[in-house]
Design a protein around this motif. Structure first.
Motif, PDB file in Angstrom:
ATOM      1  N   LYS A 135     -32.247 -12.250 119.872  1.00 51.70           N
ATOM      2  CA  LYS A 135     -33.327 -12.528 118.937  1.00 51.70           C
ATOM      3  C   LYS A 135     -32.959 -12.065 117.534  1.00 51.70           C
ATOM      4  CE  LYS A 135     -36.971 -12.487 122.384  1.00 51.70           C
ATOM      5  NZ  LYS A 135     -38.098 -11.777 123.028  1.00 51.70           N
ATOM      6  N   GLY A 136     -33.377 -12.842 116.514  1.00 54.94           N
ATOM      7  CA  GLY A 136     -33.080 -12.502 115.133  1.00 54.94           C
ATOM      8  C   GLY A 136     -32.943 -13.755 114.309  1.00 54.94           C
ATOM      9  N   GLY A 137     -33.829 -13.953 113.342  1.00 51.41           N
ATOM     10  CA  GLY A 137     -33.782 -15.151 112.510  1.00 51.41           C
ATOM     11  C   GLY A 137     -34.224 -16.377 113.291  1.00 51.41           C
ATOM     12  N   ARG A 138     -34.167 -17.519 112.636  1.00 50.04           N
ATOM     13  CA  ARG A 138     -34.638 -18.742 113.281  1.00 50.04           C
ATOM     14  C   ARG A 138     -33.702 -19.225 114.379  1.00 50.04           C
ATOM     15  NH1 ARG A 138     -38.756 -21.839 110.803  1.00 50.04           N
ATOM     16  NH2 ARG A 138     -39.426 -21.114 108.749  1.00 50.04           N
ATOM     17  N   ASP A 139     -32.405 -18.872 114.302  1.00 53.01           N
ATOM     18  CA  ASP A 139     -31.432 -19.419 115.241  1.00 53.01           C
ATOM     19  C   ASP A 139     -30.757 -18.370 116.113  1.00 53.01           C
ATOM     20  OD1 ASP A 139     -31.469 -22.318 114.522  1.00 53.01           O
ATOM     21  OD2 ASP A 139     -31.026 -21.481 112.553  1.00 53.01           O
ATOM     22  N   GLY A 140     -31.231 -17.118 116.042  1.00 53.75           N
ATOM     23  CA  GLY A 140     -30.649 -16.073 116.862  1.00 53.75           C
ATOM     24  C   GLY A 140     -29.255 -15.677 116.413  1.00 53.75           C
ATOM     25  N   ARG A 141     -28.650 -14.722 117.158  1.00 58.56           N
ATOM     26  CA  ARG A 141     -27.296 -14.224 116.874  1.00 58.56           C
ATOM     27  C   ARG A 141     -26.435 -14.488 118.094  1.00 58.56           C
ATOM     28  NH1 ARG A 141     -29.187  -8.802 116.831  1.00 58.56           N
ATOM     29  NH2 ARG A 141     -27.076  -8.191 117.444  1.00 58.56           N
ATOM     30  N   LEU A 142     -25.364 -15.222 117.888  1.00 55.35           N
ATOM     31  CA  LEU A 142     -24.512 -15.618 119.010  1.00 55.35           C
ATOM     32  C   LEU A 142     -23.805 -14.416 119.628  1.00 55.35           C
ATOM     33  CD1 LEU A 142     -23.280 -17.944 120.682  1.00 55.35           C
ATOM     34  CD2 LEU A 142     -21.472 -18.094 118.959  1.00 55.35           C
TER      35      LEU A 142
END
Lengths: 335, 335
Positions: free
Chosen positions: A7-14
Motif C-alpha cells: 500500500k502507498g500512493g495510487r499504484d502501490g509500491r512494487l
C-alpha cells in the motif's frame, strides 16, 4: 517469480515476494509500480527475476510480507476484460431461468469489458450500499498480459501472458437482469473487483500452468465454511489464449491488461450440475450457481446472497497446502 | 485552460496549449503526463493555470503546437464509459429495425464500459482489417473526471468534471447485433476510440458549458463534405452529471475516467428524424443514423459504412470559427 504491491500512493509500491509468501524485497529501483514493470517487461523482468533469486537466497535486505499490507497487485489497470470460459456455469444459470443457451456459446467466447479504474485491496471490505442488490462473490482465475497486437493468434496471445492470479469479481445479481436487457453489458451490476495479494509468473507455476489454463482446486470459503473446491483446469471451455485472441480481434491490447476466466465451475461427476461440498461435490465459485442448482432441483433458491458481515475467502494451495497467490479475504460492509 | 499530450512514451508529454491552439509550453515540471496531473489535480491545476496565463502573455519559452504531433490527451486511461444520452438516436435506430424502445430509456441512462487501454492519436488512421465489419464513426462529447465517491449525486458529479473534449467512438456496426444479443455489451464491435487533440477545462468554455452539457454544433465532415452539424446541447436527455452519477451508483470512480455522451443527435424541426445537411437539416454524427433515416423513409439504407481511404473530420468551432478542441482527422486504412 511472485510480485505484489504494498500500500502507498495510487499504484502501490512494487515488491518481489518469496515463494512461501513470508518475505519480500523492495523492487522500486527496477520499477516503481507493477504497471511500470509491465510497460517495460523485457528490461524489468530479468532484473526482477534476479531480485527474486537473491531474496530466495536471503542475500539482500528483506522484510516480512504481510498480506494485509498489500494492495491490489494492480490497484488500477488500463483494462479488465472478463470472459465466461466455464460454459457449464452459463448453461446452468440459463437453465434455472428457463432460457435456452445458444449453441454458439460453446464456440464463441462470452466476454465483458469491466471497470478497471479502481480495484479493492485483497483484505478490503466489500462496500455494499443495499443488500437488496443481491451481492455475490465470483471466484476466478486472471492473467495479466503484455502488449498484444490486433489480430493476434491464440499462440501469440499465450506468449504474451506475463502473470497469473485470482479474482473475486463481485456482482450485484439483482441489478444484472435489467442491465443485460439493455444489451450494453454490466455497469452498475459489477462494482469494484478484488485480486489476490500476489501475482505469479507462469514459469513459476510448474505443472499447474498448462494448455493456457491454471490447474488445481480453487478454494472458496463462505463464513468459514468450505463452499467451493472446483478445479480451475477442468471444464474451462476457452483457455486464456483463446480469450485474449477474442479480445484482440479488432484492436491491439496494451500491457497490463487483466483478462478473467469468469466464474470457475465444474460439472457433477454424472455430467449434470455439481453438488455442494457437504454432499460430496466440489461445490461452487459463486452463490448464483448454488441457487441455480437449488432452483433446478427443488424449484426455489434457498442460499441467500451476501449480507453485511458475511466473509468470503478465495485462495489456491500448492502441494504443501500453502497459498500460491495469497488469500483474498473480504467482509461485506455497509457502504 | 487547454491541455494536450505530445507524442513520446506510452503516456505522452503534457503541454499547456494557447487558446488559439497555435502555441504550447512544456508542463513536465508540474506533471509529466495528463494522468499525473489528474491524480494530483488540487496541486497541479493552479500551477498549470499559471503556466497557461504565462503562455498567453508570451513570457515563457513556447513552441508551435502542431496537432499532428499530439497524441491522445490520455493515450490510455483507467476508464472509458460511454453513455447514450441522445435518446433520439437510440429511438431512431430501434425504429429502423422495427424494435420498440422501452419507455425506461428516457429515464434510465444507457451506458457501456469501453476499452481504455489504448486510444488512437487524433490524426492516426483507423486500422480496419475487414470492411465487411461495417466501420462507422460516432462523433461525441466527452468529459474527464476527478475522483468521484460511490453514490455521488448529480451535483457532486458535475463538480468533479475536470476537462471537456470530443471523441470519435469508432464502431463496427455489423459485429454489434451478435454481441448485443449475448447481452454482455461491446467487446469486438468497439475498437480503439479517438479523442480531440486538446481537452479544455469547463471554466474556459464560457457559455458553451452549461447545465452539464456542451453547447454548439458538433462539426462532422465525411470525405470533405459536411455530414453533421448537430448541436451537442440540444436533445441531450441526460447531462454529464447524470451520466457520471449513474456510473457511480455502486462504485467509486477514479480520477482520469473518461465519460462519453454517446452519438450526438438532433431531431428534425418537425420532431421527426433529422434531415441531411444537403436537405437543409443539421445532418448526423454517425453513418448508422443516416442509414436509419434512409430505411425509415425509403425502405433501404443507401449510405455505405466507411471504406479504406475514407476520411472523417470532427471538430467544434468558437465564435471566430477556430476549432476549440483541435480537429480529429482520420483516414480509414487496411489493418
Amino acid at each position: 517469480m511472485k510480485l505484489a504491491s504494498l500500500k502507498g500512493g495510487r499504484d502501490g509500491r512494487l515488491v518481489v515476494v518469496s515463494d512461501d509468501l513470508a518475505w519480500c524485497a523492495e523492487a522500486g529501483h527496477i520499477a516503481p509500480t507493477l504497471q511500470a514493470a509491465l510497460d517495460d517487461w523485457e528490461h524489468a523482468e530479468p532484473l526482477l527475476a534476479n531480485l527474486a533469486t537473491d531474496l530466495q537466497h536471503e542475500v539482500i535486505p528483506m522484510m516480512r510480507f504481510h498480506e494485509r499490507n498489500a494492495t491490489s497487485p494492480l490497484p488500477r489497470a488500463y483494462q479488465w476484460a472478463d470472459g465466461s470460459a466455464y460454459v457449464n456455469h452459463v448453461a446452468l444459470v440459463r437453465q434455472a431461468r428457463g432460457a435456452e443457451m445458444p449453441e454458439s456459446f460453446w464456440t464463441d467466447p462470452l466476454m465483458y469489458q469491466g471497470g478497471s479504474d479502481g480495484f479493492l485491496a485483497p483484505r478490503d471490505p466489500i462496500p455494499l450500499a443495499d443488500e437488496a442488490w443481491g451481492c455475490d462473490l465470483e471466484a476466478e482465475v486472471v492473467v495479466v498480459t503484455g502488449d498484444v497486437p490486433q489480430g493476434a493468434t491464440r499462440a501469440e496471445a499465450l506468449a504474451a501472458i506475463r502473470l497469473v492470479g485470482l479474482a473475486n469479481d463481485v456482482s450485484l445479481r439483482n441489478l444484472i437482469p435489467a442491465e443485460l436487457a439493455k444489451g450494453f453489458g454490466f455497469v452498475q451490476s459489477k462494482p469494484a473487483s478484488t485480486f489476490s495479494p500476489v501475482f505469479v509468473t507462469p514459469d513459476s507455476l510448474g505443472d499447474r500452468w498448462a494448455d493456457g489454463k491454471l490447474h488445481g482446486p480453487l478454494m472458496v470459503d463462505l463464513n468459514g465454511t468450505p463452499f467451493g473446491r472446483a478445479d480451475a483446469g477442468i471444464d474451462m471451455t476457452f483457455d486464456f489464449g483463446t480469450l485474449i485472441a477474442h479480445l484482440a480481434k479488432t484492436r491491439a491490447i496494451v500491457a497490463g491488461s487483466i483478462i478473467g476466466s469468469g466464474t470457475v465451475s465444474n460439472r457433477g461427476t454424472d455430467g449434470g450440475p455439481g453438488k455442494p461440498i457437504a454432499a460430496g461435490g466440489v461445490g461452487y465459485s459463486c452463490i448464483a450457481e448454488v441457487r441455480t442448482v437449488e432452483t433446478i432441483e427443488s424449484g426455489a433458491a434457498t442460499t441467500p446472497f451476501l449480507k453485511h458481515g458475511d466473509t468470503v475467502r478465495i485462495w489456491m494451495e500448492d502441494e504443501r497446502h500453502h497459498p500460491i497467490f495469497g488469500t483474498i479475504e473480504q467482509v461485506v460492509e455497509a457502504a
